[in-house]
Design a protein around this motif. Structure first.
Motif, PDB file in Angstrom:
ATOM      1  N   LEU A   1      -5.404  -2.430 -35.539  1.00  0.00           N
ATOM      2  CA  LEU A   1      -4.456  -2.945 -34.545  1.00  0.00           C
ATOM      3  C   LEU A   1      -4.524  -2.186 -33.215  1.00  0.00           C
ATOM      4  O   LEU A   1      -4.388  -2.813 -32.150  1.00  0.00           O
ATOM      5  CB  LEU A   1      -3.037  -2.917 -35.113  1.00  0.00           C
ATOM      6  CG  LEU A   1      -1.942  -3.524 -34.236  1.00  0.00           C
ATOM      7  CD1 LEU A   1      -2.212  -5.001 -33.956  1.00  0.00           C
ATOM      8  CD2 LEU A   1      -0.562  -3.340 -34.888  1.00  0.00           C
ATOM      9  N   PRO A   2      -4.720  -0.864 -33.198  1.00  0.00           N
ATOM     10  CA  PRO A   2      -4.793  -0.182 -31.902  1.00  0.00           C
ATOM     11  C   PRO A   2      -5.871  -0.721 -30.964  1.00  0.00           C
ATOM     12  O   PRO A   2      -5.711  -0.663 -29.738  1.00  0.00           O
ATOM     13  CB  PRO A   2      -5.071   1.276 -32.291  1.00  0.00           C
ATOM     14  CG  PRO A   2      -4.455   1.434 -33.645  1.00  0.00           C
ATOM     15  CD  PRO A   2      -4.722   0.109 -34.325  1.00  0.00           C
ATOM     16  N   TRP A   3      -6.950  -1.264 -31.520  1.00  0.00           N
ATOM     17  CA  TRP A   3      -7.989  -1.841 -30.666  1.00  0.00           C
ATOM     18  C   TRP A   3      -7.496  -3.107 -29.973  1.00  0.00           C
ATOM     19  O   TRP A   3      -7.886  -3.396 -28.832  1.00  0.00           O
ATOM     20  CB  TRP A   3      -9.245  -2.141 -31.486  1.00  0.00           C
ATOM     21  CG  TRP A   3      -9.882  -0.902 -32.022  1.00  0.00           C
ATOM     22  CD1 TRP A   3      -9.796  -0.405 -33.294  1.00  0.00           C
ATOM     23  CD2 TRP A   3     -10.694   0.025 -31.294  1.00  0.00           C
ATOM     24  NE1 TRP A   3     -10.491   0.765 -33.406  1.00  0.00           N
ATOM     25  CE2 TRP A   3     -11.061   1.059 -32.200  1.00  0.00           C
ATOM     26  CE3 TRP A   3     -11.154   0.077 -29.978  1.00  0.00           C
ATOM     27  CZ2 TRP A   3     -11.852   2.128 -31.812  1.00  0.00           C
ATOM     28  CZ3 TRP A   3     -11.954   1.143 -29.595  1.00  0.00           C
ATOM     29  CH2 TRP A   3     -12.296   2.150 -30.497  1.00  0.00           C
TER      30      TRP A   3
ATOM     31  N   ARG B   1      -4.937   4.197 -44.254  1.00  0.00           N
ATOM     32  CA  ARG B   1      -5.658   4.103 -42.979  1.00  0.00           C
ATOM     33  C   ARG B   1      -4.738   3.574 -41.881  1.00  0.00           C
ATOM     34  O   ARG B   1      -4.837   4.002 -40.724  1.00  0.00           O
ATOM     35  CB  ARG B   1      -6.888   3.208 -43.134  1.00  0.00           C
ATOM     36  CG  ARG B   1      -7.984   3.828 -43.983  1.00  0.00           C
ATOM     37  CD  ARG B   1      -9.304   3.113 -43.820  1.00  0.00           C
ATOM     38  NE  ARG B   1      -9.322   1.777 -44.381  1.00  0.00           N
ATOM     39  CZ  ARG B   1      -9.663   1.479 -45.627  1.00  0.00           C
ATOM     40  NH1 ARG B   1      -9.955   2.456 -46.480  1.00  0.00           N
ATOM     41  NH2 ARG B   1      -9.694   0.234 -46.045  1.00  0.00           N
ATOM     42  N   ALA B   2      -3.855   2.650 -42.227  1.00  0.00           N
ATOM     43  CA  ALA B   2      -2.905   2.140 -41.239  1.00  0.00           C
ATOM     44  C   ALA B   2      -2.010   3.272 -40.734  1.00  0.00           C
ATOM     45  O   ALA B   2      -1.799   3.421 -39.520  1.00  0.00           O
ATOM     46  CB  ALA B   2      -2.071   1.015 -41.846  1.00  0.00           C
ATOM     47  N   ARG B   3      -1.487   4.069 -41.649  1.00  0.00           N
ATOM     48  CA  ARG B   3      -0.619   5.175 -41.233  1.00  0.00           C
ATOM     49  C   ARG B   3      -1.378   6.174 -40.371  1.00  0.00           C
ATOM     50  O   ARG B   3      -0.844   6.701 -39.382  1.00  0.00           O
ATOM     51  CB  ARG B   3      -0.018   5.855 -42.461  1.00  0.00           C
ATOM     52  CG  ARG B   3       1.072   5.034 -43.142  1.00  0.00           C
ATOM     53  CD  ARG B   3       1.816   5.848 -44.181  1.00  0.00           C
ATOM     54  NE  ARG B   3       0.991   6.120 -45.349  1.00  0.00           N
ATOM     55  CZ  ARG B   3       0.910   5.339 -46.422  1.00  0.00           C
ATOM     56  NH1 ARG B   3       1.598   4.196 -46.462  1.00  0.00           N
ATOM     57  NH2 ARG B   3       0.152   5.667 -47.444  1.00  0.00           N
ATOM     58  N   ALA B   4      -2.632   6.442 -40.726  1.00  0.00           N
ATOM     59  CA  ALA B   4      -3.444   7.369 -39.934  1.00  0.00           C
ATOM     60  C   ALA B   4      -3.669   6.843 -38.515  1.00  0.00           C
ATOM     61  O   ALA B   4      -3.827   7.619 -37.570  1.00  0.00           O
ATOM     62  CB  ALA B   4      -4.783   7.618 -40.622  1.00  0.00           C
ATOM     63  N   ALA B   5      -3.669   5.522 -38.361  1.00  0.00           N
ATOM     64  CA  ALA B   5      -3.850   4.892 -37.051  1.00  0.00           C
ATOM     65  C   ALA B   5      -2.528   4.742 -36.302  1.00  0.00           C
ATOM     66  O   ALA B   5      -2.500   4.190 -35.200  1.00  0.00           O
ATOM     67  CB  ALA B   5      -4.509   3.526 -37.218  1.00  0.00           C
ATOM     68  N   ASN B   6      -1.431   5.229 -36.888  1.00  0.00           N
ATOM     69  CA  ASN B   6      -0.081   5.145 -36.320  1.00  0.00           C
ATOM     70  C   ASN B   6       0.478   3.727 -36.368  1.00  0.00           C
ATOM     71  O   ASN B   6       1.359   3.379 -35.579  1.00  0.00           O
ATOM     72  CB  ASN B   6      -0.037   5.690 -34.883  1.00  0.00           C
ATOM     73  CG  ASN B   6       1.290   6.375 -34.573  1.00  0.00           C
ATOM     74  OD1 ASN B   6       2.106   6.622 -35.471  1.00  0.00           O
ATOM     75  ND2 ASN B   6       1.510   6.677 -33.301  1.00  0.00           N
ATOM     76  N   VAL B   7      -0.039   2.924 -37.286  1.00  0.00           N
ATOM     77  CA  VAL B   7       0.544   1.608 -37.567  1.00  0.00           C
ATOM     78  C   VAL B   7       1.520   1.836 -38.721  1.00  0.00           C
ATOM     79  O   VAL B   7       1.124   1.868 -39.888  1.00  0.00           O
ATOM     80  CB  VAL B   7      -0.537   0.570 -37.929  1.00  0.00           C
ATOM     81  CG1 VAL B   7       0.099  -0.811 -38.147  1.00  0.00           C
ATOM     82  CG2 VAL B   7      -1.594   0.501 -36.834  1.00  0.00           C
TER      83      VAL B   7
ATOM     84  N   ALA C   1      -3.195   5.065 -32.459  1.00  0.00           N
ATOM     85  CA  ALA C   1      -2.449   4.511 -31.336  1.00  0.00           C
ATOM     86  C   ALA C   1      -1.597   5.596 -30.684  1.00  0.00           C
ATOM     87  O   ALA C   1      -1.119   6.518 -31.355  1.00  0.00           O
ATOM     88  CB  ALA C   1      -1.565   3.370 -31.818  1.00  0.00           C
ATOM     89  N   PRO C   2      -1.364   5.503 -29.381  1.00  0.00           N
ATOM     90  CA  PRO C   2      -0.596   6.531 -28.674  1.00  0.00           C
ATOM     91  C   PRO C   2       0.906   6.473 -28.964  1.00  0.00           C
ATOM     92  O   PRO C   2       1.641   7.378 -28.562  1.00  0.00           O
ATOM     93  CB  PRO C   2      -0.881   6.222 -27.201  1.00  0.00           C
ATOM     94  CG  PRO C   2      -1.210   4.766 -27.177  1.00  0.00           C
ATOM     95  CD  PRO C   2      -1.921   4.496 -28.466  1.00  0.00           C
TER      96      PRO C   2
END
Length: 283
Positions: free
Chosen positions: A248-250, A45-51, A19-20
């Motif tokens: 979540l970013p999607w 994986r959540a942290r890698a996605a910036n969640v 996520a940006p």
């Protein structure tokens, strides 16, 4: 919703999307059995996605206690505690005492998941209203915000919330799937709205797309409701059907598209709102 199958230990490369801006997933059912074998990988994986922050949903006393325990073990996790309307028939004084004890724990940041579900009526409407009113009382007593569930019960939910609105602090209707009049009723009560991958579903989420611009940005939050509601806008299929916070970013991308909002702006705004709502500013 049916229990989802566990997925592989990694997401396909095409689904690894950062996520940006930092995101808060306000509804993650990580005490679900499908996460039992790879929870730490899911969190990575959540942290890698910036969640970066997950609010774990406590739908009954057992799962609320588990969510609170996970929140003590892992950074970036917090918990809610309540009785889902499906389980309202189980409401007792003993259960109420157990929830009250949880609300004294710093890891627990909201009362719920609680509310009304007249779609399935696994508990009768009378039982649901009894348990809901009791939990509204606990929210008023504790000062914690409410994490609400409503399905096919908007009119009755609004009636009850009108009665309690001066006694409770903030409330979010999580996984909102209702119609325009119900949404306006919630917004008139100054409630927050949580959106999920439901609106990524071309079979049933169309009407929500037309309502997105009506939700003020400072009242909007985002969630996966994982392991349920796997977004259908993903560019690749998963082996299993389990949703997880890294996706979540999607959902944020889909909301931004239909609102005509910059994706980074939406991500930032929903995170600011969630951190304020759950009083996470200093965490």
């Amino acid at each position: 919703m049916a229990a989802s199958e566990p997925s592989d230990d990694s997401l396909p490369e095409s689904l690894r999307f950062t996520a940006p801006a930092e995101l808060v997933d306000i509804g993650a059912n990580l005490t679900h059995e499908s996460f039992s074998r790879d929870l730490e990988a899911v969190l990575q994986r959540a942290r890698a996605a910036n969640v970066t922050t997950l609010i774990l949903t406590g739908t009954d006393l057992k799962h609320a206690e588990q969510a609170a325990e996970l929140s003590r073990r892992f950074p970036g996790l917090r918990a809610t505690a309540g009785i889902h309307p499906h389980d309202a028939s189980q409401w007792t004084r003993t259960l109420e005492t157990g929830l009250r004890d949880l609300y004294r724990q710093p890891e627990v940041v909201a009362v719920g998941e609680c509310g009304l579900d007249f779609n399935r009526n696994f508990s009768s409407p009378v039982e649901q209203e009894r348990a809901f009113e009791a939990q509204l009382g606990l929210a008023a007593e504790s000062g914690l915000p409410l994490f609400l569930h409503e399905r096919d019960a908007g009119s009755r939910m609004l009636d009850i919330l009108h009665h309690w609105r001066n006694d409770i602090t903030h409330a979010v209707v999580h996984c909102f799937t209702g119609e325009r009049d119900t949404l306006y009723g919630y917004l008139d009560l100054d409630l927050h709205i949580g959106l999920t991958g439901w609106l990524c579903d071309e079979r049933r989420g169309h009407h929500l797309r037309d309502l997105l611009r009506d939700i003020p940005l400072d009242r909007l939050m985002v969630e996966t409701d994982c392991p349920y509601l796997l977004p259908r806008n993903l560019p690749a299929k998963l082996k299993g059907r389990r949703n997880e916070p890294a996706l979540l970013p999607w959902i944020v991308r889909e909301i931004a598209h239909w609102r005509g909002t910059d994706e980074a702006e939406l991500a930032h705004a929903t995170t600011v709102t969630a951190r304020r709502f759950f009083r996470l500013e200093d965490t």
